[in-house]
Design an enzyme around this catalytic site. Structure first.
Site: not given
Ligand code: UDP
Length: 492
Positions: A20, A117
């Site tokens: 991520h 995210d």
């Protein structure tokens, strides 16, 4: 007197996990370099997350980005052994929200947009409170995004058939998802918390001002069309989808002494395209039996290899995601079959825990990648024109495998699971030969396909390309604070 225009300031939020963090840093860097934005990146950490252990990673971004590590979140009292990785991440992110709010309140000037995210969508409330635009950056592919948006609205009969009868799942306008490639949450239908967490993320992201996805038009045209079609997925949410990929961390020049490692030195001595790189991402781990079979498969294939190894862990395929394993004192792993390292010394290199992956994949000696198919690893392979062998372990890696094999034809599967769920050495040997052996047609076709995709990625990212254009549009929205979606809503 010259008036210096105020720079646009945006904030990005990265959840734990290198998969991520790296694309979030890359996205931030694009806005800083191409649009001269001030960019603040909030990094959510846990005591055990690998993020802080990768400090060299940050040094290349520090000059351009304001990187803020939020204090480690400790949810150890709330996490159970059987808890799904999605639920663990949701929990960690939820606990990070109060401190994130405090940090955002102190930023000057207040950012015009917050980009999070997949696991950060709870922060949209904070963005709304401070009048910021809110974006979700899906660090995976568009097909997984389609599933995420569809999930809270899915047809119950279809879901039941998928979970209990192992029928394909139909996502409107997209390729059907075969059961063998499905995501973890369909294997755990009794885990209500997991189902609720995932459904909430799908509903939250549909409220965004825009969704950026680490993919590009050429790679997933059908899915992207379905996401925008008001009769298909566009019916569930009018959120604009901006494919901005592939955004990956570029390899440092091979001569750079900072990124030099034993693996790169070793690769220098090997013939072009001859080496198979084997790695299961930042968190992937295998059981002891599986590790043994893989070692034998590599040895039997007689191909050159660089293998990133981690100690075996029973009962979890993401054993290194939330914890840091130590390297053995002398660098020789004692969990591989007896004599493996010495028998393969001439053709192979074993690297403990971590390798400079983008540099390895960019090395001309590498001709194949046996991977867990995390989306970053996948994109890094495409950008370097390296065909893959897919060994999905958890999360949406099965979907990525289907994209790479069935949809695109740039990879082969290594997963015909034998008794006890272990992939046998002969199966592994065959899969390796299929991709690495010059005489194998499958490998030739996969190599040609991956080169075609590499070219399409370069075109998408270049000026005038589709991903370049998407990023320009989002940058303009951040500068003006206006989006098509909000304008339309205002007009309605
Ligand atoms: N990575 C690396 N060295 C390693 C293992 C992983 O540099 O030994 C990097 C890899 O290049 C990629 C990221 O970590 O950028 C892993 O992301 P991915 O989405 O592939 O998988 P995840 O770790 O999230 O499952």
């Amino acid at each position: 007197m010259e008036v210096v225009p105020t720079k646009t300031h945006i904030a990005l939020l990265a959840s734990p996990g290198m998969g991520h963090l790296i694309p979030v840093l890359e996205l931030g860097q694009r806005f800083a370099v191409h649009h001269r934005f001030l960019v603040t990146i909030f990094v959510v950490t846990t005591n055990a997350s690998t993020a802080k252990s990768q400090l060299p990673l940050y040094s290349s971004y520090r000059d351009l980005l304001n990187i803020v590590f939020l204090p480690p979140v400790d949810v150890s009292d709330l996490v159970t052994d059987s808890m799904a990785i999605v639920s663990q991440l949701v929990l960690i992110m939820r606990h990070a929200m109060p401190i994130l709010r405090t940090e955002i309140a102190e930023l000057k000037p207040c950012p015009s947009a917050l980009m999070v995210d997949l696991f950060g969508t709870e922060a949209f409330k904070i963005a709304e409170e401070f009048g910021m635009l809110k974006y979700m950056f899906d660090t995976g592919n568009a097909w997984f995004l389609a599933l995420s948006l569809y999930y809270p609205h899915q047809d119950e009969t279809n879901k039941h058939g998928h979970v209990y009868l192992h029928k394909p799942l139909n996502i409107p306008g997209c390729a059907p998802l075969e059961y063998e490639d499905t995501v973890d949450l369909y294997f755990q239908p009794e885990d209500r918390a997991l189902q609720d967490d995932f459904a909430k993320m799908g509903l939250d992201m549909a409220r965004a001002d825009g969704i950026l996805v680490n993919s590009w038009e050429y790679l997933e045209p059908k899915t992207l069309k379905a996401l925008r079609d008001p009769n298909l997925l566009g019916r569930l949410s009018s959120v604009p989808v901006h494919p901005v990929g592939p955004l990956i961390r570029p390899a440092k020049p091979v001569k750079d002494p900072v990124s030099r490692s034993a693996a790169l030195d070793w690769l220098d001595l090997q013939p072009a395209g001859s080496v198979l790189y084997v790695s299961f991402g930042s968190g992937g781990t295998l059981t002891a039996d599986q590790l043994t079979e893989l070692a034998w498969g590599l040895e039997l294939s007689q191909q050159r290899f660089v293998w990133v190894v981690r100690p075996p862990i029973e009962g979890s395929a993401f054993g290194s995601f939330f914890r840091q394993d130590k390297r053995t004192e002398d660098g020789t792993p004692d969990y591989l079959p007896d004599g493996f390292v010495s028998r393969t010394r001439e053709v192979g290199l074993v690297v403990e825990m971590w390798a400079p992956q983008t540099e390895v994949l960019a090395h001309q000696s590498v001709g194949g990648f046996l991977s867990h198919c995390g989306w970053n690893s996948t994109l890094e392979s495409i950008i370097n024109g390296v065909p893959m062998i897919c060994w999905p372990l958890y999360a949406e890696q099965g979907m990525n495998t289907a994209v790479l094999t069935d949809h695109l034809g740039m990879a082969t599967r290594a997963r015909e699971v034998g008794p006890g769920g272990v992939v046998g050495r002969e199966v592994i040997e065959k899969a390796i030969r299929r991709v690495m052996d010059e005489d194998e047609e499958h490998g030739r076709l996969a190599r040609a396909k991956v080169l075609e995709l590499k070219h399409s990625a370069e075109v998408a990212l270049a000026k005038g390309g589709s991903s370049h254009g998407s990023l320009e549009r989002v940058a303009k929205e951040c500068k003006t604070g206006r989006t098509d979606l909000r304008e339309r809503a205002r007009g309605a």
